[in-house]
Design a protein around this motif. Structure first.
Motif, PDB file in Angstrom:
ATOM      1  N   GLN A 255       0.825  -1.200   0.000  1.00  0.00           N
ATOM      2  CA  GLN A 255       0.000   0.000   0.000  1.00  0.00           C
ATOM      3  C   GLN A 255       0.859   1.250   0.000  1.00  0.00           C
ATOM      4  OE1 GLN A 255      -2.430  -1.519   2.955  1.00  0.00           O
ATOM      5  NE2 GLN A 255      -4.293  -1.434   1.728  1.00  0.00           N
ATOM      6  N   GLY A 258       1.874   1.835  -3.422  1.00  0.00           N
ATOM      7  CA  GLY A 258       0.727   2.414  -4.115  1.00  0.00           C
ATOM      8  C   GLY A 258       0.582   3.897  -3.800  1.00  0.00           C
ATOM      9  N   GLU A 259       0.784   4.241  -2.518  1.00  0.00           N
ATOM     10  CA  GLU A 259       0.610   5.647  -2.142  1.00  0.00           C
ATOM     11  C   GLU A 259       1.662   6.540  -2.790  1.00  0.00           C
ATOM     12  OE1 GLU A 259       0.212   6.189   2.112  1.00  0.00           O
ATOM     13  OE2 GLU A 259      -1.602   4.947   2.119  1.00  0.00           O
ATOM     14  N   MET A 261       3.085   6.030  -5.522  1.00  0.00           N
ATOM     15  CA  MET A 261       2.667   6.122  -6.911  1.00  0.00           C
ATOM     16  C   MET A 261       1.536   7.140  -7.057  1.00  0.00           C
ATOM     17  SD  MET A 261       1.878   2.700  -8.860  1.00  0.00           S
ATOM     18  CE  MET A 261       2.963   1.979  -9.995  1.00  0.00           C
ATOM     19  N   VAL A 262       0.618   7.124  -6.094  1.00  0.00           N
ATOM     20  CA  VAL A 262      -0.504   8.062  -6.138  1.00  0.00           C
ATOM     21  C   VAL A 262       0.000   9.507  -6.076  1.00  0.00           C
ATOM     22  CG1 VAL A 262      -2.479   8.909  -4.803  1.00  0.00           C
ATOM     23  CG2 VAL A 262      -2.231   6.480  -5.236  1.00  0.00           C
ATOM     24  N   ILE A 265       1.177  10.402  -9.549  1.00  0.00           N
ATOM     25  CA  ILE A 265       0.126  10.528 -10.557  1.00  0.00           C
ATOM     26  C   ILE A 265      -0.799  11.701 -10.243  1.00  0.00           C
ATOM     27  CG2 ILE A 265      -1.717   9.309 -11.768  1.00  0.00           C
ATOM     28  CD1 ILE A 265       0.944   7.919 -11.918  1.00  0.00           C
ATOM     29  N   ILE A 269       2.303  13.305 -13.787  1.00  0.00           N
ATOM     30  CA  ILE A 269       3.458  12.470 -14.045  1.00  0.00           C
ATOM     31  C   ILE A 269       4.525  13.249 -14.814  1.00  0.00           C
ATOM     32  CG2 ILE A 269       2.517  11.531 -16.182  1.00  0.00           C
ATOM     33  CD1 ILE A 269       3.497   8.813 -15.155  1.00  0.00           C
ATOM     34  N   GLY A 301     -10.704   7.297  -2.476  1.00  0.00           N
ATOM     35  CA  GLY A 301     -10.776   6.384  -3.615  1.00  0.00           C
ATOM     36  C   GLY A 301     -11.588   6.984  -4.743  1.00  0.00           C
ATOM     37  N   LEU A 304      -9.711   9.785  -6.460  1.00  0.00           N
ATOM     38  CA  LEU A 304      -8.639   9.228  -7.289  1.00  0.00           C
ATOM     39  C   LEU A 304      -9.183   8.673  -8.596  1.00  0.00           C
ATOM     40  CD1 LEU A 304      -6.285   7.281  -4.887  1.00  0.00           C
ATOM     41  CD2 LEU A 304      -5.742   9.192  -6.361  1.00  0.00           C
ATOM     42  N   ILE A 308      -8.311   9.916 -12.340  1.00  0.00           N
ATOM     43  CA  ILE A 308      -7.708   9.074 -13.376  1.00  0.00           C
ATOM     44  C   ILE A 308      -8.608   9.003 -14.611  1.00  0.00           C
ATOM     45  CG2 ILE A 308      -6.960   6.731 -13.929  1.00  0.00           C
ATOM     46  CD1 ILE A 308      -6.380   6.619 -10.769  1.00  0.00           C
TER      47      ILE A 308
END
Lengths: 327, 305
Positions: A255, A258-259, A261-262, A265, A269, A301, A304, A308
């Protein structure tokens, strides 16, 4: 591009303004919160080099973040109980001096990134995403089941590690230390991105075959980017342990990958300041939503997913479009 | 004595493997046909378990609960595919990873909202309680044997579905050439929804069956999701056969490794450190296995190169 530079100055300004206000009005909470943004921003900038600029989708940067963190925690733990870390092949004792801890954290993250990179970069696409994830999970389970440093419960270090002259326990001082690292990391990134090496790794994202055809050994370039990227994230991990004075296996969890990465993004990027904006947005969201509802992750969520599906190129791009209309 | 223990653990490993197969079959199909990395697959595992626990507490029937897990996860799968997932097929892997990561947060919190933060319990039906003698002196849990049986049954069913039926032919055609089969008049978006729902329902069933041994709680899907990814990467992404062999391999390696590695190390080391080193390495074993396989065969055992 010019507008982005203008925007970046504002980002830095706010990153500095909030802690100064916190300092003046004696609200250490805001200083700590901004310090967290700065540290996670550094982690994001590290990942962004590999992910954003070179197209290496690493889903395992928690490994570097966690290793940097654990190196810091372990050195400090041994400094406190004055036991040796190991006595073979050479004698290693703990330390609570950041000037000792940082180089060790940086070198160990670099070494880990070299090993993971050497093995993972043989694969591409989904397999690369998954193998980097697997390496991070490997470390995560190792940290959970290794009892010496707290295992699943984590490791508290009670006193923040020290520097000569200054008092690191003071929130504002520690913030300045982290900001110094952030500026240094940004400076290094700018130099890298604009160097011929930087051109090469950005070109690899566009078309690796072409880069190969002009005689550049792309494997070496990718490996070097991956190592630099992991190292920067590892440094952030070291600072993060000192911020919380605590380290637990959860920073090695997928996780966390993932964070990070969040952050990249969310901000946008392959934008230098993107991860800082992403991390700031994430933390502000966590704090504000968290104060209204227990289920803040639901809204996170949702935001996000909407980002996206509909915004696509990050928060910073929203400002850019607006400016174009004004012209 | 050691051989009985070994045999029991082998069965445990196979039982774990068959459940991993239910998870990874859907995951690998979804990737193979739609090219989608679905991190939210573990959420269907959780949704299946919660649907089962809900129906079991209302009706008291385990079999209705299993049915509910299949249908609950399938319905959730169809809805989520139509609302969100189908917008992601044309995106790159990065967007897919992030959107489905966000979907995990969303679904976990939604379930916590509905059912609360405390774990629920799902009871094993009476006639599956207890043990069954298999060989002379080996007895084994009936319920776990039932799980193995169900896993093998579904594996066979999937095999027949994929190789013998029209839907299976379409799925395989979709893996090979999407544009071609949509040009031939197959409603591709319906096919995608069906495949997604199929994968979700298998995950849901696995969630319900494991939920009866462990507990039904929010976040139960994520550990097994990561293992399912390890499985499909080992087996080769897109290959059902690879998923089956990978599942059994991972299930058995993990179970046997955790139990026997500390014992094995005691031969060389002092007992205390053998236990800690052994259990550490034991829990890392499948990731080491995966790394080794990818280094030798970068696209997995049965993956297309």
């Amino acid at each position: 591009m010019i507008f982005e530079k203008f925007l970046n100055k504002w980002i830095l300004f706010f990153l500095f303004l909030i802690p100064v206000l916190g300092f003046i009005f004696e609200e250490p909470y805001y200083i700590t919160l901004t310090t967290k943004v700065v540290i996670l921003g550094i982690a994001g900038i590290g990942l962004n080099l590999a992910l954003g600029y070179c197209g290496l989708i690493s889903f395992g940067h928690a490994a570097f973040f966690g290793l940097g963190g654990y190196v810091t925690g372990i050195l400090s733990f041994h400094a406190l109980n004055s036991e040796l870390i190991f006595s073979w092949p050479f004698i290693a004792s703990g330390s609570s001096n950041m000037l000792v801890i940082w180089p060790i954290a940086i070198l160990s993250s670099a070494f880990l990134a070299l090993v993971i990179g050497l093995l993972s970069l043989r694969t591409t696409g989904v397999y690369f995403i998954m193998i980097t994830l697997a390496f991070a999970q490997m470390l995560y389970f190792f940290a959970i089941s290794w009892p010496n440093y707290g295992g699943e419960d984590g490791l508290s270090i009670y006193m923040r590690n020290s520097l000569p002259i200054v008092n690191t326990m003071d929130p504002f001082t520690f913030y300045v230390i982290c900001l110094f690292w952030l500026l240094l990391v940004i400076f290094i990134s700018v130099k890298l991105i604009n160097s011929s090496f930087g051109m090469a790794f950005q070109a690899i994202k566009q078309n690796e075959e072409r880069v190969k055809s002009v005689g550049i050994e792309t494997f070496k370039v990718k490996l070097l980017v991956f190592v630099i990227s992991g190292t920067i994230t590892g440094l952030a991990g070291s600072l993060y342990t000192d911020l919380n004075r605590f380290i637990s296996p959860s920073v090695l969890n997928w996780q966390m990958s993932g964070e990070i990465m969040v952050f990249v993004i969310l901000g946008g990027i392959a934008r230098l300041y993107g991860p800082i904006v992403g991390a700031a947005f994430f933390i502000v969201l966590e704090q504000t939503l968290g104060s209204y509802t227990e289920n803040w992750q639901f809204w996170l969520g949702l935001i996000l997913i909407l980002e996206i599906l509909y915004v696509r190129s990050g928060i910073l791009s929203l400002f850019e479009k607006k400016l174009k209309y004004e012209k | 004595m050691i051989s009985i223990l070994f045999f029991e653990q082998l069965l445990n490993g196979i039982q774990f493997g068959t459940m991993l197969f239910l998870m990874s079959a859907g995951l690998t199909l979804i990737f193979g046909v739609m090219g989608l990395i679905n991190l939210a697959h573990g959420s269907f595992y959780m949704i299946g378990a919660f649907s089962a626990a809900l129906i079991a507490s209302l009706t008291g029937s385990f079999w209705l609960a299993l049915l509910a897990s299949l249908s609950g996860a399938a319905i959730a799968g169809v809805l989520i595919e139509i609302i969100i997932i189908r917008r992601l097929y044309r995106r790159d892997h990065l967007d897919q990873v992030l959107a489905t990561f966000a979907l995990i947060l969303l679904l976990s919190e939604a379930v916590r909202w509905c059912f609360g933060a405390f774990p629920l319990y799902l009871d094993i039906p009476k006639n599956l309680n207890g043990t069954l003698p298999i060989l002379d002196d080996i007895i084994y849990s009936k319920y776990r044997l039932f799980i193995i049986f169900m896993g093998l049954l579904i594996a066979t069913g999937l095999y027949i579905l994929i190789t013998k039926t029209r839907l299976g032919i379409r799925i395989r055609a979709g893996q090979n050439d999407r544009q071609m089969i949509s040009a031939l008049g197959v409603d591709i978006s319906k096919l995608y929804t069906i495949v997604f729902a199929l994968g979700a329902s298998l995950a849901g069933l696995a969630g319900a069956m494991i939920g009866a041994i462990q507990s039904v709680e929010v976040g139960m899907g994520e550990p097994i999701l990561i293992l399912a990814f390890v499985v499909i990467v080992i087996g080769g992404i897109g290959s059902i056969k690879g998923a089956f062999i990978g599942s059994i391999l991972v299930g058995v390696t993990d179970t046997i490794g955790r139990i026997f590695l500390p014992e094995l190390l005691k031969v060389f080391m002092e007992p205390a450190s053998a236990t800690s080193v052994g259990s550490s390495i034991g829990s890392m074993l499948i990731y080491i296995l995966m790394a080794l396989i990818l280094i030798i065969k970068p696209s997995g055992l049965f993956g297309k190169t």
